[in-house]
Each structure stands twice: as C-alpha cells, then as structure tokens.
Design a protein around this motif. Structure first.
Motif, PDB file in Angstrom:
ATOM      1  N   THR A   1       0.828  -1.200   0.000  1.00 49.76           N
ATOM      2  CA  THR A   1       0.000   0.000   0.000  1.00 49.76           C
ATOM      3  C   THR A   1       0.867   1.255   0.000  1.00 49.76           C
TER       4      THR A   1
ATOM      5  N   ARG B   1      -2.559   8.613  10.865  1.00 51.07           N
ATOM      6  CA  ARG B   1      -3.998   8.654  10.606  1.00 51.07           C
ATOM      7  C   ARG B   1      -4.651   9.478  11.707  1.00 51.07           C
TER       8      ARG B   1
ATOM      9  N   GLY C   1     -10.970  10.709   8.998  1.00 51.65           N
ATOM     10  CA  GLY C   1     -11.058  10.443   7.561  1.00 51.65           C
ATOM     11  C   GLY C   1      -9.893  11.000   6.771  1.00 51.65           C
ATOM     12  N   THR C   2      -8.907  11.595   7.480  1.00 54.72           N
ATOM     13  CA  THR C   2      -7.726  12.131   6.802  1.00 54.72           C
ATOM     14  C   THR C   2      -6.463  11.547   7.432  1.00 54.72           C
TER      15      THR C   2
ATOM     16  N   GLU D   1      -7.848   9.651   3.928  1.00 51.61           N
ATOM     17  CA  GLU D   1      -7.263   8.460   4.542  1.00 51.61           C
ATOM     18  C   GLU D   1      -7.269   7.257   3.607  1.00 51.61           C
ATOM     19  N   HIS D   2      -8.263   7.180   2.737  1.00 52.39           N
ATOM     20  CA  HIS D   2      -8.342   6.012   1.855  1.00 52.39           C
ATOM     21  C   HIS D   2      -7.136   5.927   0.915  1.00 52.39           C
ATOM     22  N   CYS D   3      -6.486   7.059   0.663  1.00 54.55           N
ATOM     23  CA  CYS D   3      -5.302   7.046  -0.199  1.00 54.55           C
ATOM     24  C   CYS D   3      -4.190   6.185   0.392  1.00 54.55           C
TER      25      CYS D   3
ATOM     26  N   ASP E   1      -4.457   3.473   1.861  1.00 54.33           N
ATOM     27  CA  ASP E   1      -4.744   2.061   1.642  1.00 54.33           C
ATOM     28  C   ASP E   1      -4.660   1.660   0.171  1.00 54.33           C
ATOM     29  N   CYS E   2      -4.403   2.632  -0.712  1.00 51.59           N
ATOM     30  CA  CYS E   2      -4.340   2.318  -2.145  1.00 51.59           C
ATOM     31  C   CYS E   2      -3.175   1.372  -2.423  1.00 51.59           C
TER      32      CYS E   2
ATOM     33  N   GLN F   1      -6.472  -6.907  -5.392  1.00 52.41           N
ATOM     34  CA  GLN F   1      -7.600  -7.184  -4.507  1.00 52.41           C
ATOM     35  C   GLN F   1      -7.860  -8.683  -4.537  1.00 52.41           C
TER      36      GLN F   1
END
Length: 358
Positions: free
Chosen positions: A90, A121, A125-126, A208-210, A212-213, A306
């Motif tokens: 990630t 984190r 959410g950021t 924050e989802h970035c 986990d990319c 995935q």
C-alpha cells in the motif's frame, strides 16, 4: 515547464566549475536557455529539461532535481529508494519505508533526523504525511527560497505517489511552515487545494483512503519510469484536469466492462476530428490503441491487488470476452500472466509485514 528551470540547472553546473555553454552544445537541443534575450517564462518541453538534468547530475553526482537542497543526493539514490519501496502493498507502507530509507541515509552522514511519525492517521477520515522542516531541507536561509524548495519537493512527491498508485492523490490540504507569500497564486496553481501557511510542520493532509491504495507497478515498469526521470516527476499531465488524456479517461469512466468507445466516438465527445485526435495523441507519444491498453493495464493491476476478486472476474471487469484474451494481453503488458503477477504480490506480503513489525 518554464525555460528558467533549464537555465537554473545549467547555472548549477557553472557554479561547480563546469562550462555550461559547452554542456548545452554537446546536448544539441533546439532550445538555448543561456541566450541573453531568452524569455525565461516561455514554456519548453520538459523532456529537454530532463536531458539537461541527467547530464548535470551525472557530472555533479547529485540527484537533488535542482531543488536547492541542503545536502547532496548521491547519484543512484532515487533508484535505490524506488526499488526499496516498489514491492510494498500500500501507499502507507511505501511512505513509511521511504522515510526509513531517508533516515538511514542521513544516519550515514551523521545528520539529525526528525523523530515525528512520517505517516499518521488522524481519525477524522484524513491522514498526514510529514516532510522535513524548512531549515533541514533547504540550502538557502532565505524564506522565499525555502518556500519554493519545499513546495517543489512536495509537488514531486505528490506526482511520485500518484504514479505508484496509478491515480490522483486526493489531497485535502497542504501544510507549510513558511508564511503566506505576497502572491500565493503560484502555489495555489501548483497544488489546487487548500494551503495552510505558518504550520508547525510541512505535510500532506490527504484522504485516509489514499493510504490504503495498492501500489500497481513492478520492477519492469519502474525501470521504464526511471529511464524517463525526472520528466514524469516534474510534469504530470493528469495534474491538469483539462489535459487530453484526462478528458479521455473521464469519457471512458471507471466501468471498463462495456465496449470501449471507438476512436470516432471519442473524437466526437472531444469535439474534434479523428485526424486531429490522432495527431494530438501522436504529439503525446501515444496512439488510441496504446491509450486503451494503458488504461486497461492500470485497472488490471489495481484489481489484481484485490485478492477477493478472481482473475476471471478481473477479466470480465476489463471487458474481455474470454479470460484467455486477458491473459495474453496482460502478459504482453507486463511480461507476466495475471496469476504470476498476483503470486509475486502475495509472496511479498510476509516480507513487508515482517519489516513493518520489526
């Protein structure tokens, strides 16, 4: 990019005792950044800058991208950093490992390193990715020059992160230690997000989802990327939402299971003739077929990371009628079958987890 950056790079060589005019003549480029009447704000092809950059960095044995950094970056450092992180799962793992690499390099020179967590984190959410302090990074003590050095360093890291994950980095804000400049428009254009000045640290504030990319690249695609460096780090067409390739990606959308638009349909959407579209793609060094292949490859790499998706499902998501056609195409793109690529990523997991826990 502006001509002045090419001149600045040649001036760096001049300051170290090299003849900048001779360097420029040896490269046989169709530009002259040293001309007395040169328009320093005139745009030039960033590939010309890349040629100048590689020659100067080879002479100086310094890979600092002409950013005015306090410490030299020995030749080969960026390549080693890239190899150090390319097998991370990630973006968060890659950023943490990049920080470890940088701290280790500073330790070898007996230089102090910041003790703050590089990635955090925030629970809202950021997340944060912290950069070194202005005084630690920039060679100059001038506040304006420090601001530019830090901003350009952050812009390069943003583009590198975007290349690693194969899509734009969702930045919420940029934190900068420097005070707000009199004319902040340049920095606003550089980042296209909120910029917070006078902060306690320099940092990305990103969705924050970035973090986990998944990283979508292999050592093979990294080699190609490094061959063109620093072009892709200095100029990213996808940073501009009005660029041709960005418009084409938006027209196609994220659902590739349906039939790809024909070149005629695409040209109609772009309000141009097929001939004009093909000419503009040629100017960008690509074709419509290559655009389709690259887009499918980008999505294939992301979906293969995935594990809950079966390979046949990925094939269907990409719009292939038969899984065998997907297998042939993927091997052409990467040199591996989808199964081999997924296995290579899975085999890296225990190593990554072990290093993180250590």
């Amino acid at each position: 990019m502006p001509l002045k950056y090419a001149r600045s790079m040649l001036q760096v060589a001049e300051a170290q005792g090299y003849n900048s005019a001779e360097i420029l003549r040896s490269l046989q480029l169709p530009i002259d950044p040293l001309a007395d009447n040169a328009d320093l704000e005139a745009p030039i092809d960033a590939r010309y800058y890349s040629v100048i950059y590689r020659r100067v960095m080879s002479l100086l044995q310094d890979e600092s991208f002409g950013l005015g950094l306090r410490q030299k970056t020995p030749a080969g450092s960026f390549r080693m950093l890239s190899l150090f992180i390319i097998h991370c799962e990630t973006l968060e793992q890659a950023l943490r490992r990049a920080s470890e690499f940088i701290i280790f390099c500073r330790t070898l020179r007996e230089l102090p390193s910041a003790s703050k967590r590089p990635v955090e984190r925030l629970g809202d959410g950021t997340g944060l990715y912290r950069f070194p302090a202005d005084m630690e990074l920039a060679e100059s003590d001038d506040t304006d020059e420090q601001r530019y050095t830090m901003a350009h360093t952050m812009a390069i890291w943003r583009r590198f992160c975007q290349w690693l994950i194969g899509k734009p980095l969702d930045l919420v804000a940029i934190r900068m230690q420097a005070s707000k400049p009199e004319n902040p428009e340049y920095f606003e254009q550089l980042f296209s997000c909120e910029i917070q000045y006078g902060c306690s640290d320099n940092a990305f504030v990103l969705a924050e989802h970035c973090l986990d990319c998944p990283l979508i690249h292999t050592e093979e695609s990294l080699r190609k990327f490094l061959r063109d460096a620093p072009y892709h780090l200095l100029v990213a067409q996808d940073d501009d939402d009005t660029s041709l390739l960005s418009q084409m990606k938006r027209i196609v959308g994220t659902d590739l299971s349906h039939e790809f638009p024909s070149v005629v349909t695409m040209a109609e959407h772009l309000s141009m003739s097929v001939r004009t579209l093909r000419r503009r793609l040629k100017d960008l060094g690509t074709t419509y077929q290559q655009f389709k292949d690259e887009l499918r490859k980008e999505h294939a790499l992301r979906w293969l990371n995935q594990p809950e998706l079966k390979i046949n499902a990925v094939s269907a998501l990409l719009g292939f009628d038969e899984p065998s056609a997907f297998h042939r195409s993927f091997k052409k793109w990467t040199g591996m079958t989808p199964g081999e690529y997924r296995a290579s990523r899975q085999s890296a997991k225990p190593q990554n987890n072990q290093r993180q826990s250590g």
